[in-house]
Design an enzyme around this catalytic site. Sequence first.
Site, PDB file in Angstrom:
ATOM      1  N   LYS A  54       0.848  -1.207   0.000  1.00  0.00           N
ATOM      2  CA  LYS A  54       0.000   0.000   0.000  1.00  0.00           C
ATOM      3  C   LYS A  54       0.875   1.245   0.000  1.00  0.00           C
ATOM      4  CE  LYS A  54      -3.823  -2.230   2.405  1.00  0.00           C
ATOM      5  NZ  LYS A  54      -4.338  -2.650   3.707  1.00  0.00           N
ATOM      6  N   GLN A  98      -4.843  -1.369   9.683  1.00  0.00           N
ATOM      7  CA  GLN A  98      -4.802  -2.715   9.106  1.00  0.00           C
ATOM      8  C   GLN A  98      -5.435  -3.736  10.068  1.00  0.00           C
ATOM      9  OE1 GLN A  98      -3.732  -3.448   5.998  1.00  0.00           O
ATOM     10  NE2 GLN A  98      -4.149  -5.629   6.267  1.00  0.00           N
ATOM     11  N   ASP A 121     -11.337   2.988   4.301  1.00  0.00           N
ATOM     12  CA  ASP A 121     -11.792   1.587   4.257  1.00  0.00           C
ATOM     13  C   ASP A 121     -13.319   1.491   4.178  1.00  0.00           C
ATOM     14  OD1 ASP A 121      -9.943  -0.524   4.244  1.00  0.00           O
ATOM     15  OD2 ASP A 121      -9.363  -0.148   6.326  1.00  0.00           O
TER      16      ASP A 121
HETATM   17  N1  GUN Z   1      -7.249  -6.714   6.270  1.00  0.00           N
HETATM   18  C1  GUN Z   1      -7.660  -7.459   5.224  1.00  0.00           C
HETATM   19  N2  GUN Z   1      -8.334  -6.705   4.342  1.00  0.00           N
HETATM   20  C2  GUN Z   1      -8.372  -5.469   4.847  1.00  0.00           C
HETATM   21  C3  GUN Z   1      -8.919  -4.243   4.376  1.00  0.00           C
HETATM   22  O1  GUN Z   1      -9.552  -4.160   3.311  1.00  0.00           O
HETATM   23  N3  GUN Z   1      -8.728  -3.173   5.185  1.00  0.00           N
HETATM   24  C4  GUN Z   1      -8.062  -3.245   6.352  1.00  0.00           C
HETATM   25  N4  GUN Z   1      -7.942  -2.150   7.076  1.00  0.00           N
HETATM   26  N5  GUN Z   1      -7.538  -4.359   6.814  1.00  0.00           N
HETATM   27  C5  GUN Z   1      -7.682  -5.458   6.048  1.00  0.00           C
END
Ligand code: GUN
Length: 297
Positions: A54, A98, A121
């Site tokens: 990311k 995350q 998100d």
């Molecule tokens: N862990 C797995 N997928 C995601 C996501 O789309 N966002 C976040 N914040 N954590 C994750």
Amino acid sequence: MGAQIIDGKAFAAKVRGQVADHVARLKSDHGITPGLAVVLVGEDPASQVYVRSKGKMTVEVGMNSYEHKLDPDTSEADLLALIAQLNTDPEVHGILVQLPLPKHLDEDLVINSIDPAKDVDGFHISNVGLLGTGQKSMVPCTPLGCLMMLREYHGSLSGMDAVVIGRSNIVGKPMAQLLLGDSCTVTIAHSRTRDLPDVVRRADIVVAAVGRPEMVPGDWIKPGATVIDVGINRVDAGESKTRLVGDCDYDSCAEVAGAITPVPGGVGPMTIACLLANTVTACCRANGVAEPEGLTA
Ligand code: GUN
């Protein structure tokens, strides 16, 4: 193999290009650089890989990336204090914590402490409610990526029968809301669904998001249907090797489907592209600047 392959990798590159163009315009016309803060608590290896990826892509499209790596035993109070600080930081337009978080941290409490306008998100309860009532919101990245691919392939989705397999808050439920928003007739199937094969066979669109390797065989798929495979499962490939497979049995589904996303190279790359798109959208909204078209639901 009859199905057209929906190339998520190529489509994600196109979306990132659009994001980069918009970032460049924000800088040149308004002197604003969008910023994304990613918070990782602990040392989960998969999460570390995602966070690194990311950060790299955020910088590649010209945005600022702020990574906050916290110890696995970080207290809830310390994590909430960091989020409060990011909420008020004018350089930060998007905040992503995350998941999963270590067990001692209350995930709902933490997510709901993020400013909804910075919740790239789309997990904050306000954004969930806005999406559910058809109002402007931040939309979860993976379902948004699936919707973009479906719109790109089909144009209008109006009147289509869609079955979403999986009822998670991250994918299944928001995916169903987005498909409903595009006037599909939507069924959410899950582990307790009766006659799952028959339910799936009715679908023009199947979105599989259960996290069970190769669970959906080709004989569940209506001929010509579009299959969106959200699963990313690492399985044993013998000789101490592993490989990635989706929730659908790719070869047998590709025989009958009209179109299918591969794993890897389907939904996965679209998720990060949509995170970047959401960050630009959040930045534009925060600054009262026109949002990029085609990058939101
Ligand atoms: N862990 C797995 N997928 C995601 C996501 O789309 N966002 C976040 N914040 N954590 C994750």
